[in-house]
Design a protein around this motif. Sequence first.
Motif, PDB file in Angstrom:
ATOM      1  N   GLY A  86      22.547 -30.761 -28.739  1.00 32.05           N
ATOM      2  CA  GLY A  86      21.382 -31.074 -27.922  1.00 32.05           C
ATOM      3  C   GLY A  86      21.066 -29.947 -26.960  1.00 32.05           C
ATOM      4  N   ILE A  87      19.980 -29.230 -27.214  1.00 30.57           N
ATOM      5  CA  ILE A  87      19.586 -28.114 -26.353  1.00 30.57           C
ATOM      6  C   ILE A  87      18.346 -28.461 -25.540  1.00 30.57           C
ATOM      7  CG2 ILE A  87      20.653 -26.327 -27.774  1.00 30.57           C
ATOM      8  CD1 ILE A  87      17.859 -25.719 -28.920  1.00 30.57           C
ATOM      9  N   ILE A 124      11.410 -23.000 -32.208  1.00 27.41           N
ATOM     10  CA  ILE A 124      11.165 -22.116 -31.067  1.00 27.41           C
ATOM     11  C   ILE A 124      12.232 -22.314 -29.989  1.00 27.41           C
ATOM     12  CG2 ILE A 124       9.519 -23.660 -29.904  1.00 27.41           C
ATOM     13  CD1 ILE A 124       9.210 -19.847 -29.993  1.00 27.41           C
ATOM     14  N   ALA A 125      12.669 -23.568 -29.779  1.00 29.83           N
ATOM     15  CA  ALA A 125      13.716 -23.838 -28.784  1.00 29.83           C
ATOM     16  C   ALA A 125      15.039 -23.222 -29.220  1.00 29.83           C
ATOM     17  CB  ALA A 125      13.863 -25.341 -28.573  1.00 29.83           C
ATOM     18  N   VAL A 126      15.331 -23.284 -30.508  1.00 31.91           N
ATOM     19  CA  VAL A 126      16.558 -22.673 -31.035  1.00 31.91           C
ATOM     20  C   VAL A 126      16.494 -21.159 -30.853  1.00 31.91           C
ATOM     21  CG1 VAL A 126      17.919 -22.265 -33.133  1.00 31.91           C
ATOM     22  CG2 VAL A 126      16.993 -24.559 -32.656  1.00 31.91           C
ATOM     23  N   ALA A 127      15.364 -20.554 -31.183  1.00 29.96           N
ATOM     24  CA  ALA A 127      15.206 -19.096 -31.036  1.00 29.96           C
ATOM     25  C   ALA A 127      15.355 -18.672 -29.579  1.00 29.96           C
ATOM     26  CB  ALA A 127      13.844 -18.661 -31.587  1.00 29.96           C
ATOM     27  N   GLU A 128      14.774 -19.449 -28.661  1.00 30.87           N
ATOM     28  CA  GLU A 128      14.889 -19.126 -27.237  1.00 30.87           C
ATOM     29  C   GLU A 128      16.334 -19.246 -26.753  1.00 30.87           C
ATOM     30  OE1 GLU A 128      12.118 -21.882 -25.533  1.00 30.87           O
ATOM     31  OE2 GLU A 128      10.390 -20.563 -25.898  1.00 30.87           O
ATOM     32  N   PRO A 183       3.781 -57.732 -41.532  1.00 32.83           N
ATOM     33  CA  PRO A 183       4.642 -57.227 -42.608  1.00 32.83           C
ATOM     34  C   PRO A 183       4.476 -55.724 -42.792  1.00 32.83           C
ATOM     35  CG  PRO A 183       3.448 -59.193 -43.301  1.00 32.83           C
ATOM     36  CD  PRO A 183       2.923 -58.814 -41.943  1.00 32.83           C
ATOM     37  N   CYS A 184       5.596 -55.041 -42.921  1.00 33.25           N
ATOM     38  CA  CYS A 184       5.579 -53.590 -43.124  1.00 33.25           C
ATOM     39  C   CYS A 184       5.102 -53.284 -44.529  1.00 33.25           C
ATOM     40  CB  CYS A 184       6.991 -53.019 -42.990  1.00 33.25           C
ATOM     41  SG  CYS A 184       7.327 -52.313 -41.417  1.00 33.25           S
ATOM     42  N   THR A 185       4.232 -52.360 -44.628  1.00 33.50           N
ATOM     43  CA  THR A 185       3.847 -51.878 -45.936  1.00 33.50           C
ATOM     44  C   THR A 185       4.315 -50.435 -46.082  1.00 33.50           C
ATOM     45  OG1 THR A 185       1.670 -51.357 -45.044  1.00 33.50           O
ATOM     46  CG2 THR A 185       1.893 -53.405 -46.278  1.00 33.50           C
ATOM     47  N   ARG A 186       3.960 -49.593 -45.151  1.00 35.09           N
ATOM     48  CA  ARG A 186       4.397 -48.203 -45.181  1.00 35.09           C
ATOM     49  C   ARG A 186       4.590 -47.729 -43.749  1.00 35.09           C
ATOM     50  NH1 ARG A 186       3.389 -44.414 -49.263  1.00 35.09           N
ATOM     51  NH2 ARG A 186       3.950 -45.588 -51.042  1.00 35.09           N
ATOM     52  N   THR A 187       5.829 -47.538 -43.369  1.00 33.14           N
ATOM     53  CA  THR A 187       6.099 -46.945 -42.059  1.00 33.14           C
ATOM     54  C   THR A 187       7.362 -46.122 -42.130  1.00 33.14           C
ATOM     55  OG1 THR A 187       7.154 -48.990 -41.427  1.00 33.14           O
ATOM     56  CG2 THR A 187       4.962 -48.616 -40.545  1.00 33.14           C
ATOM     57  N   THR A 188       7.379 -44.977 -41.461  1.00 33.57           N
ATOM     58  CA  THR A 188       8.547 -44.092 -41.416  1.00 33.57           C
ATOM     59  C   THR A 188       8.318 -42.962 -40.422  1.00 33.57           C
ATOM     60  OG1 THR A 188       9.070 -44.546 -43.669  1.00 33.57           O
ATOM     61  CG2 THR A 188      10.001 -42.584 -42.797  1.00 33.57           C
ATOM     62  N   SER A 189       9.418 -42.305 -39.888  1.00 35.71           N
ATOM     63  CA  SER A 189       9.167 -41.258 -38.911  1.00 35.71           C
ATOM     64  C   SER A 189      10.357 -40.420 -38.545  1.00 35.71           C
ATOM     65  CB  SER A 189       8.595 -41.903 -37.675  1.00 35.71           C
ATOM     66  OG  SER A 189       8.597 -41.059 -36.605  1.00 35.71           O
ATOM     67  N   ARG A 190      10.067 -39.289 -37.950  1.00 37.55           N
ATOM     68  CA  ARG A 190      11.064 -38.387 -37.389  1.00 37.55           C
ATOM     69  C   ARG A 190      10.558 -38.018 -36.007  1.00 37.55           C
ATOM     70  NH1 ARG A 190      13.757 -33.366 -40.452  1.00 37.55           N
ATOM     71  NH2 ARG A 190      15.553 -34.618 -40.589  1.00 37.55           N
ATOM     72  N   PRO A 191      11.344 -38.295 -34.961  1.00 36.93           N
ATOM     73  CA  PRO A 191      10.863 -38.018 -33.606  1.00 36.93           C
ATOM     74  C   PRO A 191      10.797 -36.523 -33.337  1.00 36.93           C
ATOM     75  CG  PRO A 191      13.157 -38.612 -33.545  1.00 36.93           C
ATOM     76  CD  PRO A 191      12.709 -38.762 -34.982  1.00 36.93           C
ATOM     77  N   PRO A 192      10.020 -36.139 -32.341  1.00 39.12           N
ATOM     78  CA  PRO A 192      10.003 -34.719 -32.004  1.00 39.12           C
ATOM     79  C   PRO A 192      11.375 -34.303 -31.538  1.00 39.12           C
ATOM     80  CG  PRO A 192       8.916 -35.998 -30.303  1.00 39.12           C
ATOM     81  CD  PRO A 192       9.273 -36.946 -31.423  1.00 39.12           C
ATOM     82  N   SER A 193      11.802 -33.124 -31.876  1.00 36.29           N
ATOM     83  CA  SER A 193      13.130 -32.683 -31.471  1.00 36.29           C
ATOM     84  C   SER A 193      13.030 -31.878 -30.198  1.00 36.29           C
ATOM     85  CB  SER A 193      13.744 -31.845 -32.580  1.00 36.29           C
ATOM     86  OG  SER A 193      12.923 -30.745 -32.832  1.00 36.29           O
ATOM     87  N   GLY A 194      14.160 -31.644 -29.688  1.00 36.18           N
ATOM     88  CA  GLY A 194      14.109 -30.802 -28.521  1.00 36.18           C
ATOM     89  C   GLY A 194      14.935 -31.313 -27.509  1.00 36.18           C
TER      90      GLY A 194
END
Length: 195
Positions: free
Chosen positions: A105-106, A69-73, A184-195
């Motif tokens: 970066g918008i 939506i930010a890209v479209a705007e 101890p890590c067993t399962r962790t992963t992520s992508r931050p919100p963009s914008g």
Amino acid sequence: MEDQKDQQSTGHASKYTRNNPFLSTVTYNRLLTGEGSEKETRHVELTIEEGMTYTPGDAVGIIPENRAIAVAEALEALHFTGRERVLDHYKVEISLEEALRTRLGIGKLSRGSVGQYAKLAPTIEGLKCLVGPENKARAEEYCWGREFVDLATDFPRVVTDPQQLFNVLQRLTPACTPSPPAKPCTRTTSRPPSG
């Protein structure tokens, strides 16, 4: 048992590289900084493959994308379709839509972007009063809480060639400092919100 763990760990290390990254999913994403803070710090947990481990000192790269939506705007404010072709920072030809989504970066507006934008239209009075050391406070006030789309809307048709955006906008890069796991890590992963 230890040999088996070492073999699994080595297998993951050789399987995934910078050019062939492991793609993960965010399982937890919590804002740590208070509302109104200029910086945003988040606790993010990501999925990992069975057998993968994370130890202090390991690197995690997060590849951000701006919200659709930010890209479209931004495209609407710039009066572009997104199909225009541009060269990215590495001189790879891509669409303007992809550049705004994955390379530029918008989100949060910076004084540097305002200054570069103003260079494209040196006669616009509203922009002139936002550049130069004597106008630093005014520029900071203007940037507070604004995104690039606000600048493009307030001062339309300044960008006449989509390639100019690579001089105006900063690269889309995350600031990511992985913390050692509390357990101890067993399962962790992520992508931050963009914008």
